[in-house]
Design an enzyme around this catalytic site. Structure first.
Site, short mmCIF file in Angstrom:
data_model
loop_
_atom_site.label_atom_id
_atom_site.label_comp_id
_atom_site.label_asym_id
_atom_site.label_seq_id
_atom_site.Cartn_x
_atom_site.Cartn_y
_atom_site.Cartn_z
N ILE A 161 0.84 -1.20 0.00
CA ILE A 161 0.00 0.00 0.00
C ILE A 161 0.88 1.25 0.00
O ILE A 161 0.64 2.19 -0.77
CB ILE A 161 -0.98 -0.01 1.20
N ARG A 181 11.45 -1.55 7.57
CA ARG A 181 12.45 -2.43 8.20
C ARG A 181 13.66 -2.62 7.29
O ARG A 181 14.80 -2.55 7.69
CB ARG A 181 11.83 -3.79 8.51
N THR A 239 -4.09 5.27 7.85
CA THR A 239 -5.10 4.36 7.28
C THR A 239 -4.78 2.92 7.67
O THR A 239 -5.31 1.99 7.07
CB THR A 239 -5.13 4.44 5.74
N ARG A 241 -3.80 1.04 11.33
CA ARG A 241 -4.52 0.60 12.52
C ARG A 241 -4.35 1.64 13.62
O ARG A 241 -3.26 2.22 13.77
CB ARG A 241 -3.95 -0.73 13.04
N GLU A 270 -12.21 1.18 18.01
CA GLU A 270 -13.28 1.53 17.06
C GLU A 270 -14.56 0.78 17.42
O GLU A 270 -14.49 -0.38 17.82
CB GLU A 270 -12.87 1.14 15.64
N HIS A 288 -13.22 4.40 9.33
CA HIS A 288 -12.53 3.20 8.81
C HIS A 288 -13.12 2.74 7.47
O HIS A 288 -13.72 1.67 7.37
CB HIS A 288 -12.57 2.06 9.84
N ILE A 289 -12.95 3.58 6.46
CA ILE A 289 -13.53 3.26 5.14
C ILE A 289 -12.46 3.07 4.06
O ILE A 289 -12.75 3.12 2.87
CB ILE A 289 -14.52 4.36 4.68
N GLY A 290 -11.21 2.83 4.50
CA GLY A 290 -10.11 2.70 3.53
C GLY A 290 -10.43 1.76 2.37
O GLY A 290 -10.19 2.09 1.20
C1 8YV Z 1 -11.76 -3.52 6.47
C2 8YV Z 1 -9.21 -3.45 6.94
O1 8YV Z 1 -12.38 -2.50 7.17
O2 8YV Z 1 -8.41 -5.01 5.37
C3 8YV Z 1 -8.28 -4.52 6.49
O3 8YV Z 1 -7.38 -4.88 7.25
O4 8YV Z 1 -9.02 -2.88 7.95
C4 8YV Z 1 -10.38 -3.06 6.11
O5 8YV Z 1 -10.17 -3.37 4.80
C5 8YV Z 1 -12.00 -4.76 7.22
O6 8YV Z 1 -10.98 -5.68 7.16
C6 8YV Z 1 -13.33 -5.40 6.83
O7 8YV Z 1 -13.46 -6.62 7.48
#
Ligand code: 8YV
Length: 322
Positions: A161, A181, A239, A241, A270, A288-290
């Site tokens: 990402i 790392r 984006t 954790r 969350e 949390h809408i990534g």
């Molecule tokens: C989702 C995420 O909100 O992929 C991840 O790790 O945090 C997000 O894509 C989540 O996993 C949906 O279950």
């Protein structure tokens, strides 16, 4: 007999249709969360589950299984909700959904960078609350923010990402520096500059974007000590954790304008985030809408299914968590 699969939460419609054709499946069409205890009881009747990040699959969960469950297709790239060691001990395979969400998360990262710099939260509220008309049209003050173009972006965690975010940021003529790392091979690094030491990188950043997984090494890496090294005009976006951030420390620097702003899509605890974030004009927040696009959520659902298909055909998983 077809394998029995439990889908713990609603997944994309098209993926559910495919799943029903191939497995004996229990869907959660109403998306009603199972309690922790309900889930443990239920799972013991299934050969596989499709899990979400809302499910807590900890050591106790695995210790209570009766031996039937063999595979977990997790819909998410992050799997910090699953105790992988316990899964291994019980010989249960786990897959996640890497890569398919990279573009969606990179989009939200750019959105957070732009929104925090250009004061989009404040500007949007001004129009939505119909108070724009009460404001003096001062050309040096009214919603005047920082320009993104040509600035330096420091990426913490230059994985899949992070690398895509770097590509997108280059469209804004941003200079990319990164901490990871390991230094990336030149072909992946492109023209980004590597810093082996996070603390040496931070003072050089106009923007800092975090893309590390949640591991014991990354808990609170944004803390009082590291935040002291952020330039006063800098913007922090997250984006990955919420556990990577010490909330007290970040809120303190935002309250006292020791950094320019923050854009956060993820939080500790969350959806019950620290309420102090909501009072800050210089903090742009999202729920949390990534990865939340139709395309990506379908691709994530399908990758989880394809991992189960492979498992039940005795083939190696596509994206096994090892
Ligand atoms: C989702 C995420 O909100 O992929 C991840 O790790 O945090 C997000 O894509 C989540 O996993 C949906 O279950």
């Amino acid at each position: 007999m077809r394998p029995k699969i439990l889908v713990t939460r609603k997944i994309s419609d098209d993926a559910e249709i495919i799943l029903k054709k191939e497995f004996e499946v229990t869907l959660n069409l109403e998306d009603k969360p199972y309690t922790y205890d309900e889930l443990i009881q239920l799972v013991n009747q299934y050969d596989g589950i499709i899990s979400s990040s809302f499910d807590k699959l900890d050591k106790n969960f695995f210790d209570n299984l009766n031996g039937r469950l063999k595979v977990i297709g997790h819909v998410g790239v992050g799997y910090d909700n699953i105790n992988i060691q316990s899964a291994k001990e019980k010989n249960i395979k786990v897959s996640n959904t890497p890569n398919v969400l990279n573009d969606a998360v990179a989009e939200i990262t750019m959105l957070l960078i732009l929104a925090s710099s250009r004061r989009i939260g404040e500007a949007y509220n001004l129009v939505k609350t119909n108070t724009w008309k009460n404001r003096k049209p001062d050309i040096t003050k009214l919603m005047v923010g920082n320009e993104v173009t040509g600035k330096t972006l420091g990426i913490i965690g230059m994985g899949r990402i992070g690398q895509i975010v770097a590509d997108r940021a280059k469209a804004f003529k941003m200079k990319i520096i990164y901490h990871n790392r390991n230094k990336l091979p030149e072909a992946l690094e492109k023209d980004a500059t590597y810093f082996s030491d996070l603390k040496s990188m931070l003072p050089n950043c106009d923007y800092i974007s975090l893309h590390t997984p949640a591991t014991p090494d990354t808990i609170n890496i944004i803390n009082e000590e590291t935040l002291k090294l952020f330039p006063k005009h800098s913007v922090f976006v997250n984006t990955s954790r919420g556990s990577t951030v010490d909330d007290d420390a970040l809120i303190e620097v935002l309250q006292n304008k020791k950094i320019y702003g923050a854009g956060l899509d993820v939080f500790n605890n969350e959806p019950n985030l620290d309420k102090r974030y909501l009072e800050l004009d210089n903090c742009f927040v999202l729920p949390h809408i990534g990865s939340a696009t139709h395309e990506t959520r379908l691709a994530m659902s399908m990758l989880a299914i394809n991992n189960l298909r492979r498992f039940f055909s005795n083939k190696p998983l596509i994206s096994e968590v090892v």
